[in-house]
Design a protein around this motif. Structure first.
Motif, PDB file in Angstrom:
ATOM      1  N   ALA A 108       0.832  -1.212   0.000  1.00 22.94           N
ATOM      2  CA  ALA A 108       0.000   0.000   0.000  1.00 22.94           C
ATOM      3  C   ALA A 108       0.861   1.254   0.000  1.00 22.94           C
ATOM      4  O   ALA A 108       0.584   2.219  -0.737  1.00 22.94           O
ATOM      5  CB  ALA A 108      -0.929  -0.008   1.211  1.00 22.94           C
ATOM      6  N   ARG A 150       2.462   1.708  -3.429  1.00 25.84           N
ATOM      7  CA  ARG A 150       1.453   2.168  -4.382  1.00 25.84           C
ATOM      8  C   ARG A 150       1.157   3.656  -4.182  1.00 25.84           C
ATOM      9  O   ARG A 150       0.983   4.404  -5.153  1.00 25.84           O
ATOM     10  CB  ARG A 150       0.164   1.368  -4.232  1.00 25.84           C
ATOM     11  CG  ARG A 150       0.178   0.011  -4.917  1.00 25.84           C
ATOM     12  CD  ARG A 150      -1.206  -0.622  -4.817  1.00 25.84           C
ATOM     13  NE  ARG A 150      -1.275  -1.883  -5.511  1.00 25.84           N
ATOM     14  CZ  ARG A 150      -1.536  -2.021  -6.808  1.00 25.84           C
ATOM     15  NH1 ARG A 150      -1.752  -0.947  -7.542  1.00 25.84           N
ATOM     16  NH2 ARG A 150      -1.586  -3.215  -7.369  1.00 25.84           N
ATOM     17  N   LEU A 151       1.075   4.070  -2.931  1.00 28.17           N
ATOM     18  CA  LEU A 151       0.819   5.484  -2.649  1.00 28.17           C
ATOM     19  C   LEU A 151       1.938   6.353  -3.206  1.00 28.17           C
ATOM     20  O   LEU A 151       1.681   7.364  -3.868  1.00 28.17           O
ATOM     21  CB  LEU A 151       0.688   5.697  -1.134  1.00 28.17           C
ATOM     22  CG  LEU A 151       0.617   7.153  -0.680  1.00 28.17           C
ATOM     23  CD1 LEU A 151      -0.650   7.827  -1.211  1.00 28.17           C
ATOM     24  CD2 LEU A 151       0.664   7.246   0.845  1.00 28.17           C
ATOM     25  N   TYR A 169       1.804   6.592  -6.934  1.00 29.38           N
ATOM     26  CA  TYR A 169       0.713   7.466  -7.360  1.00 29.38           C
ATOM     27  C   TYR A 169       1.095   8.938  -7.184  1.00 29.38           C
ATOM     28  O   TYR A 169       0.892   9.758  -8.098  1.00 29.38           O
ATOM     29  CB  TYR A 169      -0.554   7.166  -6.566  1.00 29.38           C
ATOM     30  CG  TYR A 169      -1.692   8.100  -6.884  1.00 29.38           C
ATOM     31  CD1 TYR A 169      -2.457   7.936  -8.029  1.00 29.38           C
ATOM     32  CD2 TYR A 169      -1.962   9.194  -6.054  1.00 29.38           C
ATOM     33  CE1 TYR A 169      -3.478   8.817  -8.343  1.00 29.38           C
ATOM     34  CE2 TYR A 169      -2.998  10.083  -6.360  1.00 29.38           C
ATOM     35  CZ  TYR A 169      -3.750   9.892  -7.512  1.00 29.38           C
ATOM     36  OH  TYR A 169      -4.752  10.772  -7.831  1.00 29.38           O
ATOM     37  N   TRP A 218      -8.083   5.792   4.663  1.00 32.01           N
ATOM     38  CA  TRP A 218      -7.234   5.442   3.537  1.00 32.01           C
ATOM     39  C   TRP A 218      -7.479   3.962   3.306  1.00 32.01           C
ATOM     40  O   TRP A 218      -6.862   3.111   3.918  1.00 32.01           O
ATOM     41  CB  TRP A 218      -5.766   5.725   3.835  1.00 32.01           C
ATOM     42  CG  TRP A 218      -4.824   5.249   2.750  1.00 32.01           C
ATOM     43  CD1 TRP A 218      -5.116   5.049   1.440  1.00 32.01           C
ATOM     44  CD2 TRP A 218      -3.435   4.921   2.906  1.00 32.01           C
ATOM     45  NE1 TRP A 218      -4.006   4.613   0.750  1.00 32.01           N
ATOM     46  CE2 TRP A 218      -2.954   4.533   1.626  1.00 32.01           C
ATOM     47  CE3 TRP A 218      -2.563   4.936   3.985  1.00 32.01           C
ATOM     48  CZ2 TRP A 218      -1.633   4.147   1.424  1.00 32.01           C
ATOM     49  CZ3 TRP A 218      -1.256   4.546   3.777  1.00 32.01           C
ATOM     50  CH2 TRP A 218      -0.796   4.173   2.514  1.00 32.01           C
ATOM     51  N   ARG A 267      -8.120   0.446   0.883  1.00 32.83           N
ATOM     52  CA  ARG A 267      -7.209  -0.320   0.046  1.00 32.83           C
ATOM     53  C   ARG A 267      -7.935  -0.690  -1.239  1.00 32.83           C
ATOM     54  O   ARG A 267      -9.150  -0.870  -1.260  1.00 32.83           O
ATOM     55  CB  ARG A 267      -6.736  -1.594   0.764  1.00 32.83           C
ATOM     56  CG  ARG A 267      -5.948  -1.326   2.031  1.00 32.83           C
ATOM     57  CD  ARG A 267      -4.584  -0.707   1.747  1.00 32.83           C
ATOM     58  NE  ARG A 267      -3.832  -0.512   2.975  1.00 32.83           N
ATOM     59  CZ  ARG A 267      -3.842   0.608   3.689  1.00 32.83           C
ATOM     60  NH1 ARG A 267      -4.583   1.635   3.300  1.00 32.83           N
ATOM     61  NH2 ARG A 267      -3.119   0.709   4.789  1.00 32.83           N
ATOM     62  N   TRP A 271      -7.761   1.997  -6.737  1.00 35.05           N
ATOM     63  CA  TRP A 271      -6.517   2.485  -6.120  1.00 35.05           C
ATOM     64  C   TRP A 271      -6.311   3.980  -6.323  1.00 35.05           C
ATOM     65  O   TRP A 271      -5.910   4.692  -5.388  1.00 35.05           O
ATOM     66  CB  TRP A 271      -5.324   1.708  -6.663  1.00 35.05           C
ATOM     67  CG  TRP A 271      -5.003   0.452  -5.913  1.00 35.05           C
ATOM     68  CD1 TRP A 271      -5.052  -0.828  -6.379  1.00 35.05           C
ATOM     69  CD2 TRP A 271      -4.581   0.350  -4.543  1.00 35.05           C
ATOM     70  NE1 TRP A 271      -4.698  -1.711  -5.391  1.00 35.05           N
ATOM     71  CE2 TRP A 271      -4.394  -1.026  -4.258  1.00 35.05           C
ATOM     72  CE3 TRP A 271      -4.348   1.287  -3.528  1.00 35.05           C
ATOM     73  CZ2 TRP A 271      -3.991  -1.477  -3.013  1.00 35.05           C
ATOM     74  CZ3 TRP A 271      -3.934   0.831  -2.273  1.00 35.05           C
ATOM     75  CH2 TRP A 271      -3.763  -0.526  -2.031  1.00 35.05           C
ATOM     76  N   ASP A 272      -6.536   4.503  -7.529  1.00 44.20           N
ATOM     77  CA  ASP A 272      -6.282   5.926  -7.769  1.00 44.20           C
ATOM     78  C   ASP A 272      -7.168   6.793  -6.887  1.00 44.20           C
ATOM     79  O   ASP A 272      -6.706   7.777  -6.288  1.00 44.20           O
ATOM     80  CB  ASP A 272      -6.509   6.269  -9.242  1.00 44.20           C
ATOM     81  CG  ASP A 272      -5.354   5.818 -10.135  1.00 44.20           C
ATOM     82  OD1 ASP A 272      -4.352   5.297  -9.595  1.00 44.20           O
ATOM     83  OD2 ASP A 272      -5.458   5.981 -11.357  1.00 44.20           O
ATOM     84  N   ASN A 287      -5.893   6.501  -3.231  1.00 43.07           N
ATOM     85  CA  ASN A 287      -4.638   7.202  -2.950  1.00 43.07           C
ATOM     86  C   ASN A 287      -4.794   8.717  -3.063  1.00 43.07           C
ATOM     87  O   ASN A 287      -4.126   9.469  -2.347  1.00 43.07           O
ATOM     88  CB  ASN A 287      -3.534   6.695  -3.876  1.00 43.07           C
ATOM     89  CG  ASN A 287      -3.024   5.323  -3.443  1.00 43.07           C
ATOM     90  OD1 ASN A 287      -3.014   4.998  -2.263  1.00 43.07           O
ATOM     91  ND2 ASN A 287      -2.614   4.508  -4.409  1.00 43.07           N
ATOM     92  N   GLN A 288      -5.696   9.178  -3.920  1.00 41.40           N
ATOM     93  CA  GLN A 288      -5.942  10.615  -3.982  1.00 41.40           C
ATOM     94  C   GLN A 288      -6.544  11.107  -2.671  1.00 41.40           C
ATOM     95  O   GLN A 288      -6.304  12.245  -2.260  1.00 41.40           O
ATOM     96  CB  GLN A 288      -6.863  10.959  -5.153  1.00 41.40           C
ATOM     97  CG  GLN A 288      -7.102  12.460  -5.331  1.00 41.40           C
ATOM     98  CD  GLN A 288      -5.820  13.251  -5.524  1.00 41.40           C
ATOM     99  OE1 GLN A 288      -4.965  12.865  -6.310  1.00 41.40           O
ATOM    100  NE2 GLN A 288      -5.681  14.372  -4.811  1.00 41.40           N
ATOM    101  N   VAL A 326      -5.639  10.238   0.232  1.00 41.93           N
ATOM    102  CA  VAL A 326      -4.510  10.524   1.125  1.00 41.93           C
ATOM    103  C   VAL A 326      -3.888  11.866   0.759  1.00 41.93           C
ATOM    104  O   VAL A 326      -3.581  12.685   1.626  1.00 41.93           O
ATOM    105  CB  VAL A 326      -3.454   9.403   1.071  1.00 41.93           C
ATOM    106  CG1 VAL A 326      -2.300   9.712   2.025  1.00 41.93           C
ATOM    107  CG2 VAL A 326      -4.074   8.066   1.422  1.00 41.93           C
TER     108      VAL A 326
END
Length: 390
Positions: free
Chosen positions: A29, A32-33, A36, A182, A184, A367-368, A371-372, A374
């Motif tokens: 995770a 990936r963050l 991104y 946040w 997953r 995911w996008d 992560n946005q 965050v």
């Protein structure tokens, strides 16, 4: 100083206890963050212990922190502080927010450094650290550990938790009063029912008519391996036909192999499309862990159209619609776990219906978008810190 107004304006100093040393849900995770954020034009600097042979290549620039191996769990390390060279690197990088993802000594010092600089700090919670001692006969340590965690997290300006159920636990423990989600995501190129492979199952000695009760996880005791084994014992005692498929590796593998029936299949560590094939080739996921803050395993199984039987605990209870896409059972209730698993073994139509409901639910996790959220939290905390400082 001009306040950042968009993701590309961010300069994030991320502190991790184990960024790429072991392949687990938290590390995946975080990487990936970072990937991104970098793709959106943000600047990220990662500070973490490092090893000579990491599990995978890290996303972003990685600065090594001094550390020592955890006794008995050498695959993990504890970051011990912020030496002068690291502080100089931090100063040169000039972050506008600090993100701490593990409550180790280095993260404690990073929080102190950020507060002295007037920078906001976001803490991300990835596991139920407070529950770990009970799996090593140290339950008396839990209140002490909870108090230490509370001091750490309350010095942060905000927290992010991977599920609403975990966020509620943090609120009840008074860890912080600014807690965002946040969540997953799931990689649908890997986890999909189309990856089911009967030939692969046959190569493991599993016949087509056999119903496979599966588990995929790092094999450590805190994943509820004892409850899993006790439940399988009950199925065997009741004469319920099934096969067990274990995917993963870890320090408890030998114990687990000796504890499960001799016809249990251990497929070892799998990654990428191989992991997707292994999960899709199961028929039921049985995952009794109570230490998950989200339940990556649960979501990935749901994406493969598997019905799931999980502990009614943080993470899974935010994913599983009990009685519709799976079953949530009181932690440690072996008899009830066995009944739930048996129901799926003996009813193919129920397996299919609940698997389809879980697959539909899994499509909510992009995911996008996740992560946005965050990045948006970073921007909000920076604005709030600036207002307070005026």
């Amino acid at each position: 100083m001009t306040l950042p107004s968009k993701t590309s304006d961010l300069r994030v100093a991320l502190f991790s206890g184990n960024y790429n040393m072991v392949t687990d849900g938290a590390n995946k995770a975080l990487n990936r963050l970072v990937s991104y954020l970098l793709a959106q034009g943000a600047q990220v600097r990662v500070y973490s212990p490092t090893v000579d042979a990491p599990a995978f290549e890290p996303a972003g620039d990685l600065i090594s922190l001094p550390s020592f191996a955890i006794p008995g769990r050498a695959e993990y390390r504890v970051a011990t502080g912020l030496p002068r060279a690291v502080r100089r690197d931090l100063e040169a990088f000039a972050p506008n927010i600090v993100h701490v993802s593990s409550p180790d000594p280095s993260a404690h010092r990073a929080v102190t450094w950020a507060r002295a600089k007037g920078l906001p700090v976001l803490g991300s919670v990835h596991t139920r650290f407070d529950t770990y001692p009970r799996y090593y006969n140290l339950a008396w340590v839990e209140p002490i550990l909870t108090a230490i965690l509370r001091r750490f997290y309350r010095r942060c300006d905000g927290l992010v938790a991977p599920s609403e159920s975990m966020a509620q636990v943090l609120r009840e423990q008074r860890m912080n009063y600014d807690i965002s989600l946040w969540s997953r995501g799931v990689d649908r190129h890997i986890f999909d029912a189309s990856r089911r492979d009967m030939a692969w199952r046959r190569s493991l000695g599993i016949e087509d008519h056999e119903v496979v009760v599966g588990l995929f996880s790092r094999l450590v005791m805190e994943k509820g391996l004892d409850v899993f084994a006790d439940t399988i014992d009950q199925l065997v005692a009741r004469g319920v036909p099934h096969r067990v498929l274990i995917v993963g590796d870890g320090p408890a593998r030998e114990w687990f192999e000796n504890r499960l029936p001799s016809n249990a299949v251990f497929a070892g560590y799998q990654a990428g499309t191989d992991l997707g094939r292994a999960v899709a080739s199961m028929d039921v996921l049985f995952f009794p862990s109570i230490t998950e803050t989200f339940g990556n395993v649960t979501l990935e199984a749901m994406a493969c159209s598997l019905p799931v039987v999980c502990a009614e605990a943080t993470g899974s209870e935010s994913l599983v619609d009990n009685g519709n896409s799976g079953r949530l059972i009181r932690p440690g209730h072996v008899h009830a776990f066995a009944q739930a698993v048996r129901g799926y073994i003996e009813d193919a139509a129920l397996r299919a219906a609940h698997g389809a409901a879980g697959e539909a639910r899994s499509r909510d996790f992009s995911w996008d978008r996740i992560n946005q959220s965050v990045a948006d939290t970073y921007l909000r905390l920076i604005r709030q810190k600036a207002r307070v400082g005026k």
